[in-house]
Design a protein around this motif. Sequence first.
Motif, mmCIF file in Angstrom:
data_model
loop_
_atom_site.group_PDB
_atom_site.id
_atom_site.type_symbol
_atom_site.label_atom_id
_atom_site.label_comp_id
_atom_site.label_asym_id
_atom_site.label_seq_id
_atom_site.Cartn_x
_atom_site.Cartn_y
_atom_site.Cartn_z
ATOM 1 N N GLY A 9 0.804 -1.203 0.000
ATOM 2 C CA GLY A 9 0.000 0.000 0.000
ATOM 3 C C GLY A 9 0.840 1.257 0.000
ATOM 4 N N HIS A 10 0.420 2.237 0.785
ATOM 5 C CA HIS A 10 1.046 3.557 0.777
ATOM 6 C C HIS A 10 2.425 3.578 1.436
ATOM 7 C CE1 HIS A 10 1.065 7.895 0.445
ATOM 8 N NE2 HIS A 10 1.260 8.046 1.734
ATOM 9 N N CYS A 11 2.713 2.606 2.283
ATOM 10 C CA CYS A 11 3.965 2.598 3.043
ATOM 11 C C CYS A 11 4.728 1.287 2.837
ATOM 12 C CB CYS A 11 3.689 2.811 4.524
ATOM 13 S SG CYS A 11 2.658 4.250 4.900
ATOM 14 N N PRO A 12 5.195 1.005 1.632
ATOM 15 C CA PRO A 12 5.868 -0.282 1.384
ATOM 16 C C PRO A 12 7.117 -0.498 2.221
ATOM 17 C CG PRO A 12 6.096 1.208 -0.494
ATOM 18 C CD PRO A 12 5.083 1.826 0.416
ATOM 19 N N HIS A 13 7.789 0.572 2.645
ATOM 20 C CA HIS A 13 8.992 0.409 3.456
ATOM 21 C C HIS A 13 8.673 -0.260 4.791
ATOM 22 C CE1 HIS A 13 7.163 4.084 4.911
ATOM 23 N NE2 HIS A 13 7.906 4.025 6.002
ATOM 24 N N ASP A 14 7.442 -0.089 5.283
ATOM 25 C CA ASP A 14 7.038 -0.703 6.541
ATOM 26 C C ASP A 14 6.267 -2.005 6.311
ATOM 27 O OD1 ASP A 14 6.750 -0.518 9.496
ATOM 28 O OD2 ASP A 14 4.615 -0.370 9.029
ATOM 29 N N GLU A 15 5.567 -2.095 5.194
ATOM 30 C CA GLU A 15 4.741 -3.268 4.912
ATOM 31 C C GLU A 15 5.561 -4.416 4.335
ATOM 32 O OE1 GLU A 15 0.631 -4.372 2.459
ATOM 33 O OE2 GLU A 15 1.311 -2.282 2.601
ATOM 34 N N VAL A 16 6.478 -4.129 3.410
ATOM 35 C CA VAL A 16 7.349 -5.154 2.820
ATOM 36 C C VAL A 16 8.796 -4.682 2.952
ATOM 37 C CG1 VAL A 16 5.662 -6.224 1.280
ATOM 38 C CG2 VAL A 16 6.851 -4.154 0.529
ATOM 39 N N PRO A 17 9.292 -4.525 4.175
ATOM 40 C CA PRO A 17 10.611 -3.914 4.383
ATOM 41 C C PRO A 17 11.764 -4.687 3.760
ATOM 42 C CG PRO A 17 9.793 -4.908 6.419
ATOM 43 C CD PRO A 17 8.649 -4.912 5.444
ATOM 44 N N LYS A 18 11.701 -6.009 3.745
ATOM 45 C CA LYS A 18 12.805 -6.781 3.171
ATOM 46 C C LYS A 18 12.989 -6.461 1.692
ATOM 47 C CE LYS A 18 12.685 -10.710 6.385
ATOM 48 N NZ LYS A 18 12.536 -12.192 6.512
ATOM 49 N N GLN A 19 11.886 -6.351 0.976
ATOM 50 C CA GLN A 19 11.975 -6.025 -0.448
ATOM 51 C C GLN A 19 12.511 -4.608 -0.649
ATOM 52 O OE1 GLN A 19 8.506 -7.154 -2.921
ATOM 53 N NE2 GLN A 19 7.681 -8.152 -1.087
ATOM 54 N N VAL A 20 12.002 -3.669 0.125
ATOM 55 C CA VAL A 20 12.429 -2.276 -0.013
ATOM 56 C C VAL A 20 13.896 -2.120 0.378
ATOM 57 C CG1 VAL A 20 12.107 0.064 0.872
ATOM 58 C CG2 VAL A 20 10.113 -1.334 0.290
ATOM 59 N N ASN A 21 14.305 -2.745 1.469
ATOM 60 C CA ASN A 21 15.705 -2.655 1.900
ATOM 61 C C ASN A 21 16.644 -3.206 0.837
ATOM 62 O OD1 ASN A 21 14.853 -1.594 4.349
ATOM 63 N ND2 ASN A 21 14.916 -3.565 5.414
ATOM 64 N N ALA A 22 16.262 -4.326 0.222
ATOM 65 C CA ALA A 22 17.103 -4.933 -0.808
ATOM 66 C C ALA A 22 17.214 -4.026 -2.030
ATOM 67 C CB ALA A 22 16.536 -6.300 -1.212
ATOM 68 N N ILE A 23 16.109 -3.420 -2.424
ATOM 69 C CA ILE A 23 16.116 -2.520 -3.586
ATOM 70 C C ILE A 23 16.987 -1.304 -3.310
ATOM 71 C CG2 ILE A 23 14.686 -0.948 -4.949
ATOM 72 C CD1 ILE A 23 12.385 -3.005 -4.626
ATOM 73 N N ILE A 24 16.835 -0.724 -2.137
ATOM 74 C CA ILE A 24 17.637 0.456 -1.788
ATOM 75 C C ILE A 24 19.122 0.114 -1.759
ATOM 76 C CG2 ILE A 24 18.192 2.061 0.093
ATOM 77 C CD1 ILE A 24 15.227 2.146 0.778
ATOM 78 N N SER A 25 19.474 -0.973 -1.092
ATOM 79 C CA SER A 25 20.886 -1.353 -0.966
ATOM 80 C C SER A 25 21.514 -1.589 -2.328
ATOM 81 C CB SER A 25 21.018 -2.610 -0.106
ATOM 82 O OG SER A 25 20.632 -2.357 1.223
ATOM 83 N N GLU A 26 20.840 -2.351 -3.172
ATOM 84 C CA GLU A 26 21.395 -2.671 -4.495
ATOM 85 C C GLU A 26 21.567 -1.411 -5.332
ATOM 86 O OE1 GLU A 26 20.374 -5.445 -8.425
ATOM 87 O OE2 GLU A 26 19.060 -5.488 -6.669
ATOM 88 N N TRP A 27 20.578 -0.539 -5.296
ATOM 89 C CA TRP A 27 20.632 0.671 -6.122
ATOM 90 C C TRP A 27 21.734 1.622 -5.654
ATOM 91 C CZ3 TRP A 27 19.305 5.942 -5.113
ATOM 92 C CH2 TRP A 27 19.187 6.741 -6.258
ATOM 93 N N VAL A 28 21.834 1.853 -4.354
ATOM 94 C CA VAL A 28 22.849 2.783 -3.841
ATOM 95 C C VAL A 28 24.246 2.221 -4.055
ATOM 96 C CG1 VAL A 28 23.719 3.987 -1.814
ATOM 97 C CG2 VAL A 28 21.260 3.786 -2.158
#
Length: 302
Positions: A275-294
Motif C-alpha cells: 500500500g502507501h507505506c511499502p517500506h514498513d509493509e514489505v521492508p525486506k523487499q524495499v531494503n534490498a532494492i535500496i541497498s542494491e541501487w545505492v
Amino acid sequence: MSATLISSTTSIPGFYWQWREQPIYYVRAGQGHPQRPPLLLIHGFGASTDHWRKNIAELSKDFEVWAIDLLGFGRSAKPNWQYSGDLWRDQLDDFITQVIDKPAVLAGNSLGGYAGLCLVAQRPQSAAGLILINSAGPFTAIEPQPQPDPLRKIWGELILGILRQPWANYLLFQYVRQRSVIRKTLEKLYLDKSAITDELVEDIYRPSCDPDAPQVFASVFSTPQGEKVDVLLKQLTSPLLLIWGEGDPWMNAKERGAKFRQYYPQLTEHYLQAGHCPHDEVPKQVNAIISEWVLDFSFQRM
C-alpha cells in the motif's frame, strides 16, 4: 549546533539537534564508509523516525543511516509556524550540512518524499541521490480540468472554509487522532493487515498527544501548495529511484509513475504489492532494492 543524547522507546538511541531554536529529533545507526554515501530517511505525514524501524536495522549493516523527525512531527518541536516543503527543505539541508557533514542519499515516504525532492532539486550540493517511496506532491495541471458541478463546488468551498476555522480543525484532529481511527486508516493504506501492529498505532498516536500537535494538523488546510513536482524534476540532476506500493488507495501508482518518467526519464523504478507505506509493509523487499541501487551507483561513481 548542539546534539543531546536522550532515551527513546525505539531500539536505537535518539538525539536532539537545535535548529532555529527548536529541538529536532533524529537517530543514527551504522558506520560511515568512504565509498558509500550515508542514507537519510524521511517519514510521511503523521509518522516519525519510528516508521523506519524495520529499515534502519537492516540498512545500517551496509550504510551509515540517519532518520529525522521533520519539524512539526514525531518528537521534534511543533511551533506555530507555516509548514511547507521549503521549510522542511531548509531543515534537511542544514541537518546534512551541520550534522551528517557529507552529501547523503535521501529516502522519503509520502510527504517526506516531497520534502526530499525539494532539497535534492534546489540544494543539490547536499544530496548524493534521491529515493521516493509513494511520494506526495502536486503536479502542474496540463490538461483543462472539467468544470465541477456548481452545487458540489459551493459545498466543497463551504466545507474547506469550515475546516480552516480553528475550532473545526481542533475537533477534526481530536477525532482522527483516536487509536481506533488511526487503525482504521492504516487498514485502508496497508494491503498486509498483519503489519498493522499495536506498536505502529502507538507510534502514530503518541506524537498527537503533544499539546502543540493540533496547530500542525491545522496547517494542512491553511498552507499554500509548494513547488510543483514537475518543476522540481526539471531542476533535478541526481540519481533517482522510485519505489511504489501498487495498492496505495491515495494515489494511482502506475499513473503517477508515468508522470515522473515524463519529466525525468533516466529514473529507476520498482512496483511492489503493498500500500502507501511499502517500506514498513514489505521492508525486506524495499531494503534490498535500496541497498542494491545505492551500492550500484556508488560503484559507478568511484
